[in-house]
Design a protein around this motif. Structure first.
Motif, short mmCIF file in Angstrom:
data_model
loop_
_atom_site.label_atom_id
_atom_site.label_comp_id
_atom_site.label_asym_id
_atom_site.label_seq_id
_atom_site.Cartn_x
_atom_site.Cartn_y
_atom_site.Cartn_z
N SER A 22 -20.26 14.04 -22.79
CA SER A 22 -19.00 13.72 -22.12
C SER A 22 -18.78 14.57 -20.88
CB SER A 22 -17.83 13.89 -23.09
OG SER A 22 -17.97 13.02 -24.20
N ARG A 23 -19.07 15.87 -20.99
CA ARG A 23 -18.86 16.76 -19.85
C ARG A 23 -19.86 16.46 -18.73
NH1 ARG A 23 -18.43 21.64 -24.20
NH2 ARG A 23 -16.20 21.43 -24.68
N PHE A 24 -21.11 16.28 -19.12
CA PHE A 24 -22.15 15.97 -18.13
C PHE A 24 -21.81 14.68 -17.39
CE2 PHE A 24 -27.10 15.79 -17.77
CZ PHE A 24 -26.98 15.75 -16.39
N LEU A 25 -21.46 13.65 -18.14
CA LEU A 25 -21.15 12.36 -17.54
C LEU A 25 -19.94 12.44 -16.64
CD1 LEU A 25 -21.62 9.33 -17.32
CD2 LEU A 25 -20.34 9.03 -19.44
N SER A 26 -18.89 13.14 -17.07
CA SER A 26 -17.67 13.23 -16.27
C SER A 26 -17.93 13.94 -14.95
CB SER A 26 -16.58 13.96 -17.06
OG SER A 26 -16.27 13.26 -18.25
N ILE A 27 -18.64 15.06 -15.00
CA ILE A 27 -18.93 15.81 -13.78
C ILE A 27 -19.81 14.99 -12.83
CG2 ILE A 27 -20.10 17.86 -12.87
CD1 ILE A 27 -19.18 19.34 -15.39
N TRP A 28 -20.79 14.29 -13.41
CA TRP A 28 -21.69 13.48 -12.58
C TRP A 28 -20.94 12.36 -11.87
CZ3 TRP A 28 -23.64 8.55 -12.05
CH2 TRP A 28 -24.85 8.43 -11.38
N VAL A 29 -20.08 11.65 -12.59
CA VAL A 29 -19.35 10.54 -12.00
C VAL A 29 -18.32 11.03 -10.98
CG1 VAL A 29 -17.73 8.66 -12.50
CG2 VAL A 29 -19.72 9.01 -13.96
N LEU A 30 -17.60 12.11 -11.31
CA LEU A 30 -16.58 12.60 -10.39
C LEU A 30 -17.18 13.20 -9.13
CD1 LEU A 30 -14.04 14.22 -12.89
CD2 LEU A 30 -13.93 11.98 -11.79
N GLY A 31 -18.41 13.69 -9.21
CA GLY A 31 -19.05 14.22 -8.02
C GLY A 31 -19.81 13.18 -7.21
N LEU A 32 -20.00 12.00 -7.78
CA LEU A 32 -20.79 10.96 -7.12
C LEU A 32 -20.23 10.51 -5.77
CD1 LEU A 32 -23.27 9.13 -7.44
CD2 LEU A 32 -21.80 7.47 -8.61
N PRO A 33 -18.92 10.36 -5.58
CA PRO A 33 -18.40 9.91 -4.27
C PRO A 33 -18.80 10.83 -3.11
CG PRO A 33 -16.70 9.73 -5.94
CD PRO A 33 -17.83 10.45 -6.57
N TRP A 34 -18.97 12.12 -3.34
CA TRP A 34 -19.37 13.03 -2.27
C TRP A 34 -20.77 12.69 -1.77
CZ3 TRP A 34 -15.83 16.48 -0.48
CH2 TRP A 34 -14.72 16.72 -1.30
N ALA A 35 -21.64 12.27 -2.69
CA ALA A 35 -23.01 11.92 -2.28
C ALA A 35 -23.09 10.52 -1.69
CB ALA A 35 -23.95 12.05 -3.48
N LEU A 36 -22.21 9.63 -2.12
CA LEU A 36 -22.26 8.25 -1.65
C LEU A 36 -21.69 8.09 -0.24
CD1 LEU A 36 -21.15 6.24 -4.84
CD2 LEU A 36 -23.47 6.51 -3.93
N TYR A 37 -20.80 8.98 0.14
CA TYR A 37 -20.03 8.76 1.38
C TYR A 37 -20.93 8.61 2.61
CZ TYR A 37 -16.43 9.27 4.93
OH TYR A 37 -15.59 9.05 6.01
N LYS A 38 -21.90 9.49 2.75
CA LYS A 38 -22.72 9.46 3.97
C LYS A 38 -23.76 8.34 3.96
CE LYS A 38 -26.02 12.88 2.23
NZ LYS A 38 -27.16 11.97 2.21
N ASP A 39 -24.00 7.73 2.80
CA ASP A 39 -25.02 6.69 2.70
C ASP A 39 -24.46 5.28 2.70
OD1 ASP A 39 -27.03 8.60 2.53
OD2 ASP A 39 -26.82 8.77 0.35
N ILE A 40 -23.14 5.13 2.66
CA ILE A 40 -22.53 3.81 2.56
C ILE A 40 -21.65 3.56 3.78
CG2 ILE A 40 -20.90 2.39 1.24
CD1 ILE A 40 -21.88 3.73 -1.27
N ALA A 41 -21.83 2.41 4.37
CA ALA A 41 -20.99 2.02 5.50
C ALA A 41 -20.57 0.55 5.31
CB ALA A 41 -21.77 2.18 6.80
N PRO A 42 -19.30 0.24 5.56
CA PRO A 42 -18.22 1.16 5.90
C PRO A 42 -17.88 2.08 4.73
CG PRO A 42 -17.35 -1.02 5.47
CD PRO A 42 -18.84 -1.16 5.47
N HIS A 43 -17.34 3.23 5.05
CA HIS A 43 -17.11 4.26 4.04
C HIS A 43 -16.07 3.85 3.00
CE1 HIS A 43 -19.71 6.81 6.27
NE2 HIS A 43 -18.88 6.95 7.32
N ALA A 44 -15.22 2.89 3.34
CA ALA A 44 -14.21 2.46 2.38
C ALA A 44 -14.83 1.84 1.13
CB ALA A 44 -13.25 1.47 3.02
N LEU A 45 -16.08 1.37 1.24
CA LEU A 45 -16.75 0.76 0.08
C LEU A 45 -17.09 1.79 -0.99
CD1 LEU A 45 -19.20 -1.77 1.77
CD2 LEU A 45 -17.07 -2.26 0.55
N VAL A 46 -17.00 3.08 -0.63
CA VAL A 46 -17.27 4.11 -1.64
C VAL A 46 -16.32 3.98 -2.83
CG1 VAL A 46 -17.19 6.60 -2.06
CG2 VAL A 46 -18.23 5.72 0.03
N VAL A 47 -15.08 3.60 -2.55
CA VAL A 47 -14.08 3.51 -3.63
C VAL A 47 -14.44 2.43 -4.65
CG1 VAL A 47 -11.65 3.14 -4.18
CG2 VAL A 47 -12.29 4.47 -2.15
N PRO A 48 -14.63 1.15 -4.25
CA PRO A 48 -14.96 0.15 -5.26
C PRO A 48 -16.33 0.38 -5.91
CG PRO A 48 -15.11 -0.80 -3.06
CD PRO A 48 -14.47 0.53 -2.91
#
Length: 398
Positions: free
Chosen positions: A306-332
């Motif tokens: 549970s802890r591993f999964l929560s930290i991984w998912v909550l930190g994922l948007p930081w890594a996705l932001y620079k690779d996804i355009a437009p950046h608003a798609l990071v949310v969905p």
């Protein structure tokens, strides 16, 4: 070692002193009770039942997930599927892909189970997007840490779901054996016991066994108590029902009553020994059920996942932001990933305790219907044979 000593000698004295202080602080921190102290004497469940105080985080988590937890426990009653031909036909239909796809979020119970986790990940993703839009010092996080530890997380989830399924399947096999053994006990009783009242009592006890075991493995609330009481007084004599309801371990008490009645049934020793072997097998079966019910997958494993999964998912948007355009798609995208990966983890949790999702009531009803049908057929056969003997005895002799 020579290189380390040379490096330490070349360091300025202030840096060496600072390094020693940092090491001393780390050692002091690791010696605190939170790291090496005595483990808690009781689990969270026992602490809660004892009325002990909880931390602010515990109370916050309970308040956020109370509705989801209540719905989850109620929904488990709808998971007790018993399939017939039409169910299998619908289950393997090609249209299931479209139906399941279009009802992913609207009709999926898992969406209601994990909405809090998914919402939290979505809010973090939205906050990351806002952070990169405002004029603040920017932090760039590579996706490499997430891809490198993603394999370890996958292994944790696979192990979790596989072990949960193994527990579910073992419970189903045990209850399949209970179905077979109770019917076999009724078969032997009907064929080898001459007293009609005793045959009926043995049939009732055999049918009452799975009913009592369902109560033994489930919630001990008023609804379950009223249901098992109604079953016992409907299937057993008043004295036997009172004895079973007053016992703490009802399945064991029922098997004890079966053994007592077999002793006075008039069976020969070989037949009685075979019937007693069935009772021994049923004793083994409720022991297997208790082992599954009382021994979860190690809690440390569940908490780490549970802890591993929560930290991984909550930190994922930081890594996705620079690779996804437009950046608003990071949310969905983060919300979709969180939904499915938390759903996999929730699936393992849901099937870890199998007895509240297996159709035990339906199995018990099937046992009851077949056993009392066999009893009625036996009574009809015996009456027919008795009538035939009576007619034969009254026929005029040549």
């Amino acid at each position: 070692a020579i290189r380390v000593q040379t490096w330490a000698a070349e360091m300025p004295s202030q840096k060496r002193l600072r390094g020693l202080l940092v090491c001393a602080a780390i050692c002091l921190l690791c010696n605190q009770s939170g790291f090496v102290g005595q483990p808690p004497a009781r689990s969270d469940a026992s602490r809660r039942s004892a009325g002990e105080e909880y931390s602010l985080w515990d109370e916050l988590a309970d308040s956020l997930t109370a509705g989801a937890d209540d719905y989850k426990e109620m929904d488990r009653r709808n998971r007790r599927d018993v399939f017939g031909y039409e169910d299998w036909k619908r289950h393997r239909s090609t249209g299931r892909y479209f139906k399941n796809l279009f009802t992913t979020f609207s009709a999926s119970s898992f969406a209601k189970f994990i909405w809090v986790q998914t919402l939290m990940a979505t809010l973090v993703a939205a906050a990351v997007c806002l952070y990169y839009e405002v004029d603040l010092p920017k932090i760039q996080i590579s996706s490499l840490p997430f891809t490198s530890i993603g394999g370890a997380l996958s292994l944790l989830l696979v192990f979790r779901t596989n072990n949960g399924y193994d527990r579910w399947w073992e419970a189903r096999k045990v209850w399949g054996d209970i179905v077979n053994k109770t019917r076999d006990l009724v078969r032997q009783s009907l064929a080898r016991v001459e007293d009609e009242t005793l045959r009926r009592e043995l049939t009732g006890l055999s049918v009452a066994y799975p009913r009592s075991l369902q109560f033994h493995l489930g919630a001990k609330d008023k609804e379950a108590w009223d249901l098992v009481m109604d079953d016992m007084y409907r299937l057993l004599s008043e004295a036997d029902a009172a004895r079973v309801m007053s016992a703490e371990h009802k399945p064991m008490t029922i098997l004890g009553l079966v053994t007592e009645k077999l002793e006075v049934s008039g069976m020969d020793s070989i037949s009685r020994m075979k019937a007693d072997d069935v009772c021994t097998a049923l004793t083994d079966d409720y022991g297997k059920c208790e082992r599954i019910f009382k021994s979860p997958i190690p809690l440390a494993y569940t908490r780490l996942t549970s802890r591993f999964l929560s930290i991984w998912v909550l930190g994922l948007p930081w890594a996705l932001y620079k690779d996804i355009a437009p950046h608003a798609l990071v949310v969905p995208i983060t919300a979709i990933i969180a939904f499915f990966i938390f759903g996999i983890a929730e699936l393992g949790i849901q099937i870890e305790e199998p007895f509240s999702i297996l159709p035990l009531r339906a199995m018990g009803s099937g046992i009851e219907a077949s056993c009392f049908e066999a009893l009625e057929i036996d009574l009809t056969r015996r009456k027919s044979e008795l009538l035939k003997e009576l007619v034969t005895s009254r026929a005029p002799q040549p």
